[in-house]
Motif scaffolding. Structure first.
Motif, mmCIF file in Angstrom:
data_model
loop_
_atom_site.group_PDB
_atom_site.id
_atom_site.type_symbol
_atom_site.label_atom_id
_atom_site.label_comp_id
_atom_site.label_asym_id
_atom_site.label_seq_id
_atom_site.Cartn_x
_atom_site.Cartn_y
_atom_site.Cartn_z
ATOM 1 N N LEU A 29 19.573 -41.124 -29.184
ATOM 2 C CA LEU A 29 19.851 -39.860 -29.859
ATOM 3 C C LEU A 29 18.635 -38.945 -29.758
ATOM 4 C CD1 LEU A 29 21.462 -41.526 -32.970
ATOM 5 C CD2 LEU A 29 22.699 -40.362 -31.125
ATOM 6 N N HIS A 30 18.897 -37.662 -29.497
ATOM 7 C CA HIS A 30 17.812 -36.699 -29.297
ATOM 8 C C HIS A 30 18.070 -35.485 -30.198
ATOM 9 C CE1 HIS A 30 15.318 -34.077 -26.309
ATOM 10 N NE2 HIS A 30 14.610 -34.467 -27.341
ATOM 11 N N PRO A 31 17.638 -35.542 -31.472
ATOM 12 C CA PRO A 31 17.957 -34.456 -32.408
ATOM 13 C C PRO A 31 17.302 -33.130 -32.009
ATOM 14 C CG PRO A 31 16.397 -35.998 -33.380
ATOM 15 C CD PRO A 31 16.854 -36.616 -32.113
ATOM 16 N N PRO A 50 14.073 -41.667 -22.859
ATOM 17 C CA PRO A 50 14.586 -42.889 -22.217
ATOM 18 C C PRO A 50 16.043 -43.140 -22.613
ATOM 19 C CG PRO A 50 13.213 -43.442 -24.104
ATOM 20 C CD PRO A 50 13.100 -41.961 -23.920
ATOM 21 N N GLY A 51 16.671 -44.087 -21.942
ATOM 22 C CA GLY A 51 18.039 -44.469 -22.270
ATOM 23 C C GLY A 51 19.070 -43.467 -21.785
ATOM 24 N N ARG A 52 20.299 -43.633 -22.261
ATOM 25 C CA ARG A 52 21.397 -42.733 -21.901
ATOM 26 C C ARG A 52 21.592 -41.700 -23.003
ATOM 27 N NH1 ARG A 52 26.425 -45.339 -21.658
ATOM 28 N NH2 ARG A 52 25.699 -47.008 -23.017
ATOM 29 N N PRO A 53 21.789 -40.426 -22.673
ATOM 30 C CA PRO A 53 21.942 -39.400 -23.707
ATOM 31 C C PRO A 53 23.290 -39.509 -24.410
ATOM 32 C CG PRO A 53 22.285 -38.438 -21.548
ATOM 33 C CD PRO A 53 21.837 -39.853 -21.312
ATOM 34 N N ALA A 54 23.309 -39.131 -25.684
ATOM 35 C CA ALA A 54 24.565 -39.071 -26.434
ATOM 36 C C ALA A 54 25.348 -37.841 -25.989
ATOM 37 C CB ALA A 54 24.271 -38.996 -27.930
ATOM 38 N N LEU A 55 26.622 -37.802 -26.312
ATOM 39 C CA LEU A 55 27.452 -36.667 -25.920
ATOM 40 C C LEU A 55 26.973 -35.369 -26.572
ATOM 41 C CD1 LEU A 55 31.022 -38.294 -26.085
ATOM 42 C CD2 LEU A 55 29.629 -37.803 -24.052
ATOM 43 N N ALA A 85 21.835 -32.400 -35.212
ATOM 44 C CA ALA A 85 21.100 -31.213 -35.648
ATOM 45 C C ALA A 85 19.713 -31.576 -36.180
ATOM 46 C CB ALA A 85 21.894 -30.468 -36.710
ATOM 47 N N THR A 86 19.605 -32.676 -36.904
ATOM 48 C CA THR A 86 18.338 -33.047 -37.533
ATOM 49 C C THR A 86 18.055 -34.537 -37.347
ATOM 50 O OG1 THR A 86 19.316 -33.617 -39.670
ATOM 51 C CG2 THR A 86 18.735 -31.298 -39.325
ATOM 52 N N THR A 87 16.813 -34.893 -37.617
ATOM 53 C CA THR A 87 16.429 -36.310 -37.584
ATOM 54 C C THR A 87 17.200 -37.096 -38.635
ATOM 55 O OG1 THR A 87 14.222 -35.787 -36.745
ATOM 56 C CG2 THR A 87 14.484 -37.906 -37.852
ATOM 57 N N ALA A 88 17.413 -36.500 -39.801
ATOM 58 C CA ALA A 88 18.173 -37.177 -40.851
ATOM 59 C C ALA A 88 19.594 -37.486 -40.377
ATOM 60 C CB ALA A 88 18.210 -36.311 -42.108
ATOM 61 N N ASP A 89 20.214 -36.535 -39.663
ATOM 62 C CA ASP A 89 21.556 -36.782 -39.121
ATOM 63 C C ASP A 89 21.531 -37.918 -38.100
ATOM 64 O OD1 ASP A 89 22.584 -34.714 -40.646
ATOM 65 O OD2 ASP A 89 22.366 -33.223 -39.051
ATOM 66 N N ALA A 90 20.482 -37.939 -37.272
ATOM 67 C CA ALA A 90 20.366 -38.980 -36.255
ATOM 68 C C ALA A 90 20.208 -40.356 -36.895
ATOM 69 C CB ALA A 90 19.189 -38.684 -35.334
ATOM 70 N N ILE A 91 19.480 -40.438 -37.995
ATOM 71 C CA ILE A 91 19.316 -41.701 -38.713
ATOM 72 C C ILE A 91 20.669 -42.229 -39.177
ATOM 73 C CG2 ILE A 91 18.447 -42.705 -40.863
ATOM 74 C CD1 ILE A 91 16.241 -42.547 -38.879
ATOM 75 N N VAL A 128 25.966 -45.761 -33.531
ATOM 76 C CA VAL A 128 26.253 -44.837 -32.430
ATOM 77 C C VAL A 128 25.170 -44.883 -31.357
ATOM 78 C CG1 VAL A 128 26.569 -42.393 -31.835
ATOM 79 C CG2 VAL A 128 27.598 -43.326 -33.922
ATOM 80 N N GLY A 129 23.933 -45.074 -31.756
ATOM 81 C CA GLY A 129 22.831 -45.084 -30.798
ATOM 82 C C GLY A 129 21.516 -45.406 -31.479
ATOM 83 N N LEU A 130 20.420 -45.280 -30.728
ATOM 84 C CA LEU A 130 19.077 -45.528 -31.247
ATOM 85 C C LEU A 130 18.319 -44.209 -31.319
ATOM 86 C CD1 LEU A 130 18.176 -48.745 -29.193
ATOM 87 C CD2 LEU A 130 19.567 -48.533 -31.273
ATOM 88 N N LEU A 131 17.188 -44.226 -32.012
ATOM 89 C CA LEU A 131 16.413 -42.995 -32.217
ATOM 90 C C LEU A 131 14.929 -43.276 -32.035
ATOM 91 C CD1 LEU A 131 16.180 -40.013 -33.187
ATOM 92 C CD2 LEU A 131 16.056 -40.922 -35.520
ATOM 93 N N VAL A 132 14.238 -42.422 -31.286
ATOM 94 C CA VAL A 132 12.793 -42.547 -31.090
ATOM 95 C C VAL A 132 12.103 -41.416 -31.855
ATOM 96 C CG1 VAL A 132 10.910 -42.536 -29.411
ATOM 97 C CG2 VAL A 132 13.092 -43.631 -28.833
ATOM 98 N N VAL A 133 11.168 -41.782 -32.736
ATOM 99 C CA VAL A 133 10.490 -40.808 -33.595
ATOM 100 C C VAL A 133 9.052 -41.265 -33.862
ATOM 101 C CG1 VAL A 133 12.544 -39.964 -34.812
ATOM 102 C CG2 VAL A 133 11.354 -42.015 -35.641
#
Length: 260
Positions: free
Chosen positions: A106-108, A119-124, A128-134, A141-146
């Motif tokens: 996930l790339h917020p 890295p990895g495969r992008p989400a569709l 909008a925010t890091t909180a949403d990605a969490i 749904v996916g992983l998050l790099v922060v």
């Protein structure tokens, strides 16, 4: 400061993940008459807030617009990948980007890392925010790099994180609007984050005059110390004190002579 003057104040902006507590505590100890107000701001809006006078200084993430702002880099954060606790990544101590090649990353839109290509495969869609990605990570749904501080900020019992090697890192800096000379209160905060002591000659946080006066009052006078070491009146002096012993050089002490 005269009795009629209102105390000045200092507004410090900070971005999510940055914890200014230790510096605020030092400020309150050194300048109790100058209130410090904290202003939380999204990382993407920090430069604009400082440029428009919304804060006197800010703890922000680099890069900083150096055409209008000054900045001092403070520290660099570890980059981590946030995963569900039952994910295979949770079983290792550190992971590399190559090991995430098959994962959805996930790339917020408020991402703070300067990626050429995550890295990895992008989400569709990009959250909008890091909180949403969490929330999406928790939903599987996916992983998050922060940066690690953001992983801690958004901590959940069902998630964990591991260091990610060979990736961009987030640098935190103290930034403020360019001005000549640097405002006194900004100079004070610069001294605090750089670890200057209260007795430093830089800025107005150097020992206040009243503190110096108290220290001087507690310090014993030299003349008093010398007077204490000198012989008291009527004591006969140092020689008199030695002569008071009934001992003759080479003789026995205390034995009276016989009269013929």
């Amino acid at each position: 400061m005269t009795g009629q003057e209102e105390p000045s104040s200092f507004r410090l902006a900070y971005v999510p993940g940055v914890t200014p507590t230790k510096w605020v505590r030092v400020w309150n100890e050194r300048l109790p008459d100058v209130p410090l107000t904290l202003v939380q701001v999204p990382a993407a809006d920090a430069d604009e807030l400082l440029r428009t006078g919304g804060a006197d200084a800010g703890l922000v993430r680099m890069p900083v617009d150096r055409t209008e702002l000054s900045a001092i880099p403070l520290y660099t954060e570890t980059t981590v990948v946030v995963v569900p606790k039952d994910h295979v990544v949770a079983a290792v101590e550190e992971v590399s980007p190559g090991e995430l090649a098959d994962e959805i990353l996930l790339h917020p839109l408020d991402d703070t890392l300067d990626w050429e290509r995550p890295p990895g495969r992008p989400a569709l869609e990009r959250p909008a925010t890091t909180a949403d990605a969490i929330e999406l990570v928790a939903a599987g749904v996916g992983l998050l790099v922060v940066p690690q501080s953001l992983a801690r900020l958004h901590h959940r019992k069902d998630l964990t994180y591991r260091p990610l090697s060979d990736t961009p890192e987030s640098r935190v800096a103290l930034s403020w609007p360019q001005a000549e000379p640097t405002p006194d209160l900004v100079e004070e905060f610069i001294g605090i984050v750089r670890g200057r002591t209260v007795n430093s000659t830089r800025g107005r946080a150097a020992t206040p005059p009243q503190a110096k006066a108290k220290a001087k009052a507690k310090r014993p006078e030299k003349s008093g110390r010398l007077a204490d070491k000198s012989p008291r009146a009527g004591s006969g002096g140092a020689k008199g004190a030695k002569g008071s012993k009934s001992v003759k050089r080479g003789g026995k002490p205390g034995k009276p002579r016989r009269r013929p």
